[in-house]
Enzyme design. Sequence first.
Site, short mmCIF file in Angstrom:
data_model
loop_
_atom_site.label_atom_id
_atom_site.label_comp_id
_atom_site.label_asym_id
_atom_site.label_seq_id
_atom_site.Cartn_x
_atom_site.Cartn_y
_atom_site.Cartn_z
N TYR A 191 3.89 1.55 40.23
CA TYR A 191 5.70 0.67 40.39
C TYR A 191 5.47 -0.17 41.72
CZ TYR A 191 9.95 -0.26 40.83
OH TYR A 191 12.00 -0.97 40.41
N HIS A 224 14.58 4.28 39.13
CA HIS A 224 13.98 4.81 37.80
C HIS A 224 12.74 6.22 38.03
CE1 HIS A 224 14.80 0.80 36.39
NE2 HIS A 224 13.87 0.34 37.84
FE1 FEO Z 1 15.03 -4.36 40.46
FE2 FEO Z 1 15.23 -1.56 38.69
O1 FEO Z 1 15.89 -3.47 39.66
#
Ligand code: FEO
Length: 396
Positions: A191, A224
Amino acid sequence: MRAMNVTDNIWWVGAIDWNLRDFHGFEVPEGTTYNCYLVKGESGVALVDTVKAPFVPELLARIQSVVPLDQVTHIVVNHVEPDHNGGLPQVMAAIPGARVVASPSGVRGVAEYHNGLAIEAVKGDDVIDLGGRTLEFLPQPMVHWPDSMFTYCPEERVLMPNDAFGQHVASEERFADELGLDEALRQLGIYYANILLPLGTAVGKAIDKVLEKGWALDVVAPSHGVMWRGADFGHVVEHYRRWGSGELADKAVVVYSTMWGSTEALAQRVGEGLSAGGVEVAVHDLAVTPLSHITYELLEAKALVLGSPTLHHGMLYRVAGYLQYLSGLKPAGRAAGVFGSYGWSKGAEKEMRERLEAIGMEVVADDFLVKFRPTADDLLAAEAWGRELAEAIKAR
Ligand code: FEO
C-alpha cells in the site's frame, strides 16, 4: 451482515470487496475492504466514514446489527475519495437526522463531488461529545489528499486514520495479529509503495503529529485492510519511518518485457550476475507480476534494472506503462540500468534511459544490448554486466 466489536463501544461496520482487482490502476490481487466504524456514546452514535457506493446496503445492515439507523447522530467524513465518500449521499438519505462533518477541505470536496451536497466543517480543536465517548480530529493534509483527517476516540483509545496505515487485502480477519503480522506488514508495504511513496515527508509529519498528541493507542483502525492493536502499531511506525527516510538496501529489481524470449533470457542472466555480485535480486516479467507488487519490491531497493526489446523503434508498451506508473510515484535517487534485444534497429534503450532519468534515477552503467537472440557468449556478458552493476549499486 453483522458488525464486529473493535472495543466495547466501537464496532467495525465496513464492507469486504473480495472481487476488486484494480483500484484506479493499483492492482490489488487480494481485494480490499472499506472500513467504517460505529462509535456509541450514551447520547449519540457516530459513524466514522462510509463506503464505495455499491456497498452501502452492506454498511447499513452492519450498523443495524448494533443500533437502529435513526440512533446515528453523526457521520464523520475523514476523506472524500469515492471509496469512502462515494456512498455518502445514500447513507445520508438513510440516516437523514445525522450531523455530517469533515475537514474544511473535505466539506468543499463533498460539495464538489456530490453536486453541492452541504455538510459541516470540524477543525483540529473541535470535539464531538456522544455522551461518555468523544471524538477528536486531526487534519492530515496530503496523507494522502488535501482533505484527509484522522479521528480519535480517547475513551476507547482508538485512532481512525482513514487511508494511513491501511492495506488492500480482503479478509475475514479484522486485526493484523489474526491475519499474521508479517503478512499484514507486507500488505502495508504494498500500500505504501503504491499510494504513499511520493508523500514520505507528509507521512512523517503525520506520525509526528499523532505522537505529539500523546494519544494512547490501543487500536489503530485504518479504512482498508486489518487493524493494528497493542504493540503491532509500533512495527507500523517503524516501517513507515524507514520507508519515509529513503533508506535503501543493496537490492536490485530486474523488470522486463519480452517478445520472443531474448530479453527474458538476458534478464535472468543479469539477475544471476547481480546476485553473484552480492546484491539481493528480484526478477519480474511485466506480463506476469502485478505492477503494484513490482513497485513494492522497489520500495527498499537501490536499483531498478529495466529491459525491453525494441519494437517500432521504441520500448514495449508494458515497459512504457510501467514507467508512466512509476513517474507519479517518483522513486527517485535509485540507480538504474537498461538492457534489451533488437532486430534491425535500436531505440528502446534510449526511451527507457530518458524516462528513468526524468523520474530521478541515475543510469549507472552503459546499456547492454544484444542483436536478435543472445549467444552463449552474450549470456556470459549479461552476467558480467550484472556483476558490474552490483558493484555500482553496493558503492552507493
Ligand atoms: Fe484515498 Fe481509500 O482512498
